[in-house]
Design a protein around this motif. Structure first.
Motif, short mmCIF file in Angstrom:
data_model
loop_
_atom_site.label_atom_id
_atom_site.label_comp_id
_atom_site.label_asym_id
_atom_site.label_seq_id
_atom_site.Cartn_x
_atom_site.Cartn_y
_atom_site.Cartn_z
N ARG A 220 0.77 -1.29 -0.23
CA ARG A 220 0.13 -0.02 0.34
C ARG A 220 0.37 1.57 -0.16
NH1 ARG A 220 -5.17 -0.95 4.41
NH2 ARG A 220 -5.88 -3.60 2.73
N LEU A 221 0.59 2.15 -0.47
CA LEU A 221 1.24 3.54 -0.68
C LEU A 221 0.28 4.93 -0.35
CD1 LEU A 221 2.31 1.74 -3.14
CD2 LEU A 221 3.71 3.06 -3.70
N THR A 222 0.46 6.06 -0.28
CA THR A 222 -0.27 6.88 0.11
C THR A 222 0.29 7.84 -0.53
OG1 THR A 222 -1.65 6.66 2.36
CG2 THR A 222 -1.84 8.96 1.15
N VAL A 223 -0.35 8.85 -1.55
CA VAL A 223 0.51 9.90 -1.85
C VAL A 223 0.16 11.43 -1.25
CG1 VAL A 223 0.66 11.35 -4.23
CG2 VAL A 223 0.72 9.12 -4.67
N VAL A 224 0.93 12.23 -0.90
CA VAL A 224 1.38 13.03 0.15
C VAL A 224 1.29 14.59 -0.59
CG1 VAL A 224 0.91 14.15 2.49
CG2 VAL A 224 0.93 11.46 2.36
N ARG A 259 -2.23 7.36 -11.78
CA ARG A 259 -1.38 7.38 -12.31
C ARG A 259 0.09 6.51 -12.07
NH1 ARG A 259 0.41 12.94 -15.03
NH2 ARG A 259 2.18 12.10 -15.83
N LEU A 260 0.33 6.58 -10.39
CA LEU A 260 1.77 6.18 -9.90
C LEU A 260 1.43 5.14 -9.83
CD1 LEU A 260 4.68 6.51 -8.64
CD2 LEU A 260 3.32 6.81 -6.15
N ARG A 261 -0.21 4.52 -9.52
CA ARG A 261 -0.62 2.76 -8.94
C ARG A 261 -0.02 2.20 -11.25
NH1 ARG A 261 -6.14 1.85 -7.90
NH2 ARG A 261 -6.19 2.53 -10.27
N GLU A 262 -0.70 3.01 -11.65
CA GLU A 262 -0.21 2.51 -12.85
C GLU A 262 0.62 2.14 -13.48
OE1 GLU A 262 -2.82 4.81 -15.93
OE2 GLU A 262 -4.27 4.04 -14.61
N GLU A 271 9.94 -4.70 -15.82
CA GLU A 271 11.26 -4.63 -15.69
C GLU A 271 11.79 -6.06 -14.64
OE1 GLU A 271 12.50 -0.91 -14.30
OE2 GLU A 271 11.09 0.09 -16.31
N ARG A 272 10.91 -5.80 -13.47
CA ARG A 272 10.94 -6.94 -12.46
C ARG A 272 10.73 -7.93 -12.26
NH1 ARG A 272 14.94 -3.34 -8.83
NH2 ARG A 272 13.85 -1.74 -10.00
N GLY A 273 10.38 -8.60 -13.33
CA GLY A 273 9.44 -10.19 -13.46
C GLY A 273 8.36 -10.07 -12.22
N HIS A 274 7.53 -8.85 -11.53
CA HIS A 274 7.13 -8.94 -10.25
C HIS A 274 5.69 -7.98 -10.15
CE1 HIS A 274 7.13 -9.06 -6.26
NE2 HIS A 274 7.15 -7.87 -6.19
N GLU A 275 4.99 -8.98 -10.00
CA GLU A 275 3.53 -9.41 -10.28
C GLU A 275 2.53 -8.94 -8.50
OE1 GLU A 275 -0.39 -10.42 -12.26
OE2 GLU A 275 1.25 -11.74 -12.48
N VAL A 276 2.68 -7.48 -8.24
CA VAL A 276 2.17 -6.94 -7.51
C VAL A 276 0.69 -6.40 -7.67
CG1 VAL A 276 3.39 -5.70 -6.89
CG2 VAL A 276 2.20 -6.07 -5.42
N VAL A 277 -0.60 -6.10 -6.74
CA VAL A 277 -1.85 -5.73 -6.84
C VAL A 277 -1.57 -4.44 -5.85
CG1 VAL A 277 -4.15 -5.74 -6.68
CG2 VAL A 277 -2.81 -7.86 -7.34
N LEU A 278 -1.37 -3.64 -6.29
CA LEU A 278 -0.71 -2.74 -5.36
C LEU A 278 -2.48 -1.09 -5.01
CD1 LEU A 278 2.22 -0.46 -6.66
CD2 LEU A 278 2.34 -2.29 -4.89
N THR A 324 -3.42 -1.32 8.19
CA THR A 324 -4.35 -2.28 8.23
C THR A 324 -3.87 -2.96 7.66
OG1 THR A 324 -6.46 -1.11 6.70
CG2 THR A 324 -6.05 -0.35 8.94
N SER A 325 -2.81 -3.50 6.53
CA SER A 325 -3.16 -4.23 5.02
C SER A 325 -2.41 -5.64 6.25
CB SER A 325 -1.93 -4.32 4.69
OG SER A 325 -1.45 -5.26 3.65
#
Length: 349
Positions: A220-224, A259-262, A271-278, A324-325
């Motif tokens: 999880r990320l938060t843009v501030v 936009r950052l999530r995309e 680039e990393r072959g790293h699939e993650v749902v953000l 909470t994640s």
């Protein structure tokens, strides 16, 4: 050290990792941490896993809030809720921009008992993925670093008003978010788009729009975005913030978050072959000229949880968004590496 206290034992009690009794004061814990960090540093022949386990124990126990939450989880056998109290109104900025508590009241004491919600996982020792035995994708020192990126100074005659606002925001996020969430990391001045690569394979800044601050914890990320409001009260109708009879310009922080999530999701996959749902949220933090963390008071006719709020309330909201994640204790080194790659001004390493 015994097996229980060895930093190399997975899941060891944090006090055992540092070799101190649970009733130790902060000075004793700090001395133990510094000695172990020095003796177990990879440059002195220690292992990365041991060094980071020591670092993780210190990150939890150094803060009164995260230590109290860990102690509750420890007493409850790992089932604690991680709820904590904090009297943000008792803390203000001092004359030089540093933090000061009014006499007779200490930070952490609470008359209202306002609660910040975080999952039990948020106060567990950080779990690094990929494992620290793998030197990629991020170095040991950068993986341990909690604040990344700097804002370029454009002023010729001392700190500008914008610089002071950035400094205040970073300090609020450090003290009220990073100290609460040991796995959290803060990135400053982040490009929303991926960097370009020239013909020689060198990465170039993408330019364009940037997020002021991005806090990441687990997946999880938060843009501030932060703004100083000159009055003790403001109003928000879901689109416009009004104070002192005028409208204050706000960027579309929600659009920045999307936009950052995309960008991050696609880069991690390509680039990393790293699939993650953000999950990426956003928060507008308002600063008061007098340094109060609960001012200005915002009357919101629309906007709900996304309404701008005073610095202390915004920090609590961010802890709720990130903490909470069930993965709130995970440090995703792939994600940190990609975020560092998008810093407008990487810090000196």
């Amino acid at each position: 050290m015994s097996n229980q206290s060895s930093p190399g034992v997975p899941g060891a009690d944090l006090y055992g990792v540092l070799g101190v009794p649970p009733e130790s004061d902060l000075k004793t814990i700090r001395i133990a941490y510094r000695r172990l960090a020095r003796d177990n540093h990879p440059d002195r022949g220690g292992s990365a896993e041991d060094f980071h386990r020591i670092q993780a124990a210190w990150e939890v126990l150094r803060s009164a809030e995260s230590r109290a939450a860990y102690d509750r989880t420890r007493r409850d056998g790992g089932t604690g809720t991680g709820e904590s109290t904090d009297d943000v109104d008792a803390v203000r900025y001092g004359p030089s921009g540093t933090w000061a508590a009014p006499s007779g009241r200490s930070r952490g004491s609470s008359e209202r008992g306002a609660q910040r919600t975080a999952s039990g996982a948020a106060h567990l020792p950080p779990e690094y993925r990929p494992a620290l035995s793998d030197p990629r994708p991020l170095s040991l020192s950068l993986t341990s670093q909690r604040v990344h990126g700097e804002f370029r100074s454009h002023g010729l005659f001392g700190r500008s008003r914008v610089q002071r606002r950035h400094e205040r925001t970073i300090e609020v996020l450090q003290r009220h978010v990073l100290d609460e969430l040991p796995a959290a990391r803060l990135f400053n001045d982040v490009h929303l788009d991926a960097p370009t690569v020239d013909r020689r394979g060198r990465r170039r800044s993408s330019g364009g729009e940037r997020a002021e601050h991005v806090v990441v914890c687990g997946d999880r990320l938060t843009v501030v975005f932060a703004l100083e409001v000159p009055t003790p009260a403001a109003s928000w109708d879901g689109q416009v913030l009004r104070a002192a009879g005028r409208s204050l310009a706000l960027p579309d922080v929600g659009a920045q978050a999307r936009r950052l999530r995309e960008t991050l999701t696609q880069r991690l996959l390509d680039e990393r072959g790293h699939e993650v749902v953000l999950t990426v949220d956003h928060q507008v933090m308002l600063h008061s000229p007098d340094g109060s963390l609960l001012s200005p008071v915002v009357e919101a006719s629309r906007g709900g949880a996304s309404a701008p709020s005073a610095a202390g309330r915004a920090a609590r909201a961010i802890v709720g968004q990130l903490g909470t994640s069930p993965r709130a204790n995970v440090v995703d080194r792939h994600l940190l590496g990609v975020l560092r790659d998008q810093l407008a001004s990487p810090d000196e390493t």
